[in-house]
Enzyme design. Sequence first.
Site, PDB file in Angstrom:
ATOM      1  N   SER A  13       0.830  -1.217   0.000  1.00  0.00           N
ATOM      2  CA  SER A  13       0.000   0.000   0.000  1.00  0.00           C
ATOM      3  C   SER A  13       0.862   1.264   0.000  1.00  0.00           C
ATOM      4  O   SER A  13       0.483   2.283  -0.592  1.00  0.00           O
ATOM      5  CB  SER A  13      -0.986   0.012   1.172  1.00  0.00           C
ATOM      6  OG  SER A  13      -0.325   0.244   2.389  1.00  0.00           O
ATOM      7  N   ARG A  61      22.138 -14.813   5.466  1.00  0.00           N
ATOM      8  CA  ARG A  61      21.688 -13.438   5.256  1.00  0.00           C
ATOM      9  C   ARG A  61      22.657 -12.707   4.330  1.00  0.00           C
ATOM     10  O   ARG A  61      22.264 -11.961   3.439  1.00  0.00           O
ATOM     11  CB  ARG A  61      21.589 -12.709   6.603  1.00  0.00           C
ATOM     12  CG  ARG A  61      21.040 -11.289   6.482  1.00  0.00           C
ATOM     13  CD  ARG A  61      20.948 -10.577   7.809  1.00  0.00           C
ATOM     14  NE  ARG A  61      20.181 -11.297   8.802  1.00  0.00           N
ATOM     15  CZ  ARG A  61      18.847 -11.372   8.837  1.00  0.00           C
ATOM     16  NH1 ARG A  61      18.124 -10.782   7.914  1.00  0.00           N
ATOM     17  NH2 ARG A  61      18.237 -12.034   9.791  1.00  0.00           N
ATOM     18  N   ARG A  87      12.302  -7.573   6.183  1.00  0.00           N
ATOM     19  CA  ARG A  87      13.441  -8.445   6.442  1.00  0.00           C
ATOM     20  C   ARG A  87      14.610  -7.587   6.904  1.00  0.00           C
ATOM     21  O   ARG A  87      14.858  -6.510   6.343  1.00  0.00           O
ATOM     22  CB  ARG A  87      13.807  -9.184   5.154  1.00  0.00           C
ATOM     23  CG  ARG A  87      14.756 -10.306   5.408  1.00  0.00           C
ATOM     24  CD  ARG A  87      14.965 -11.168   4.190  1.00  0.00           C
ATOM     25  NE  ARG A  87      16.213 -11.906   4.369  1.00  0.00           N
ATOM     26  CZ  ARG A  87      16.337 -12.963   5.152  1.00  0.00           C
ATOM     27  NH1 ARG A  87      15.296 -13.421   5.819  1.00  0.00           N
ATOM     28  NH2 ARG A  87      17.501 -13.561   5.299  1.00  0.00           N
ATOM     29  N   ILE A  88      15.282  -8.059   7.948  1.00  0.00           N
ATOM     30  CA  ILE A  88      16.414  -7.298   8.475  1.00  0.00           C
ATOM     31  C   ILE A  88      17.550  -7.331   7.461  1.00  0.00           C
ATOM     32  O   ILE A  88      17.880  -8.382   6.903  1.00  0.00           O
ATOM     33  CB  ILE A  88      16.857  -7.878   9.836  1.00  0.00           C
ATOM     34  CG1 ILE A  88      15.760  -7.613  10.875  1.00  0.00           C
ATOM     35  CG2 ILE A  88      18.189  -7.282  10.275  1.00  0.00           C
ATOM     36  CD1 ILE A  88      15.999  -8.269  12.213  1.00  0.00           C
ATOM     37  N   ASN A 103      13.498   4.234   4.936  1.00  0.00           N
ATOM     38  CA  ASN A 103      12.529   3.273   5.464  1.00  0.00           C
ATOM     39  C   ASN A 103      11.360   4.027   6.074  1.00  0.00           C
ATOM     40  O   ASN A 103      11.507   5.173   6.502  1.00  0.00           O
ATOM     41  CB  ASN A 103      13.192   2.410   6.551  1.00  0.00           C
ATOM     42  CG  ASN A 103      12.261   1.338   7.102  1.00  0.00           C
ATOM     43  OD1 ASN A 103      11.542   0.685   6.350  1.00  0.00           O
ATOM     44  ND2 ASN A 103      12.237   1.170   8.407  1.00  0.00           N
ATOM     45  N   HIS A 105       8.575   3.435   9.195  1.00  0.00           N
ATOM     46  CA  HIS A 105       8.294   2.580  10.347  1.00  0.00           C
ATOM     47  C   HIS A 105       7.000   3.074  11.002  1.00  0.00           C
ATOM     48  O   HIS A 105       6.829   4.283  11.204  1.00  0.00           O
ATOM     49  CB  HIS A 105       9.453   2.647  11.350  1.00  0.00           C
ATOM     50  CG  HIS A 105       9.233   1.772  12.537  1.00  0.00           C
ATOM     51  ND1 HIS A 105       9.360   0.393  12.473  1.00  0.00           N
ATOM     52  CD2 HIS A 105       8.833   2.064  13.795  1.00  0.00           C
ATOM     53  CE1 HIS A 105       9.069  -0.114  13.661  1.00  0.00           C
ATOM     54  NE2 HIS A 105       8.750   0.875  14.474  1.00  0.00           N
ATOM     55  N   LEU A 140      18.601  -1.395  13.989  1.00  0.00           N
ATOM     56  CA  LEU A 140      17.226  -1.613  13.528  1.00  0.00           C
ATOM     57  C   LEU A 140      16.285  -0.473  13.941  1.00  0.00           C
ATOM     58  O   LEU A 140      16.217  -0.113  15.114  1.00  0.00           O
ATOM     59  CB  LEU A 140      16.702  -2.939  14.109  1.00  0.00           C
ATOM     60  CG  LEU A 140      15.277  -3.325  13.692  1.00  0.00           C
ATOM     61  CD1 LEU A 140      15.218  -3.667  12.210  1.00  0.00           C
ATOM     62  CD2 LEU A 140      14.755  -4.463  14.547  1.00  0.00           C
TER      63      LEU A 140
HETATM   64  C1  GRF Z   1       3.653  -0.433   6.879  1.00  0.00           C
HETATM   65  O1  GRF Z   1       2.927  -0.211   8.055  1.00  0.00           O
HETATM   66  C2  GRF Z   1       5.080  -0.016   7.061  1.00  0.00           C
HETATM   67  O2  GRF Z   1       5.236   1.079   7.903  1.00  0.00           O
HETATM   68  C3  GRF Z   1       5.688  -1.228   7.700  1.00  0.00           C
HETATM   69  O3  GRF Z   1       5.073  -2.310   7.073  1.00  0.00           O
HETATM   70  C4  GRF Z   1       3.781  -1.919   6.578  1.00  0.00           C
HETATM   71  C5  GRF Z   1       3.781  -2.217   5.114  1.00  0.00           C
HETATM   72  O4  GRF Z   1       2.537  -2.004   4.517  1.00  0.00           O
HETATM   73  N1  GRF Z   1       7.131  -1.189   7.581  1.00  0.00           N
HETATM   74  P1  GRF Z   1       2.393  -1.956   2.934  1.00  0.00           P
HETATM   75  O5  GRF Z   1       3.012  -3.248   2.373  1.00  0.00           O
HETATM   76  O6  GRF Z   1       3.099  -0.745   2.415  1.00  0.00           O
HETATM   77  O7  GRF Z   1       0.917  -1.928   2.686  1.00  0.00           O
END
Ligand code: GRF
Length: 213
Positions: A13, A61, A87-88, A103, A105, A140
Amino acid sequence: MMKLVVLISGRGSNLQAILDAQLPVEIAAVISNRPDAAGLDLARARGIPALALDHKQYASREAFDNALIGVIDRYQPELVVLAGYLRILGDSFVMHYAGRLMNIHPSLLPSFPGLDTHARALAEGVKIHGCTVHFVTPMLDHGPIIVQAAVPVHSNDTAATLAARVLAAEHCVYPKAIAWFAQGRLLLLDNGQVNLRDDSGSEQTLFISGSLP
Ligand code: GRF
């Protein structure tokens, strides 16, 4: 146009929000570590090269990260965007893309790094929650914060309702952060903070709060 590669693991999304924003960037490829990620179909539907690199096929990894670097670098992106990439990433991967790996979060970092952020926020009784776009460093869910969006926590929220409110905020701020990067407006300072250069060349600190759904 600035080239970027987007890494995903699932529904995509945030990828969709980035595509819908019609930014003046070229999304050179979308890569998933999971072959069944719905986001891959989204990319294909828009004519964007969409590839899966299944981490389960690699012994370590490090081996996977090196293979991923090989695929990403074929596209020579100026920015690599983690959009729900679950994935880390190893230190050498992160260092390879230092300063050009972003990223999102789903919490107001440094609160609630890691998983299950919405349930943990509810358990703590916080009144404000949100999301953070940041540059990735080896630690992380840490790294220079580019922009945050805050949303209210309601007393009758469940993890699902709160997640939906935060996700709507994610979809607002991630395209903005990418646009700022593409415009060369993000200044990474020596103290590890990020400022946004405004059009007149001066700098301003970022904070978006409140009135999102
Ligand atoms: C989001 O909440 C993002 O912040 C987190 O994983 C979710 C991914 O959602 N890291 P989408 O795949 O972008 O719908």
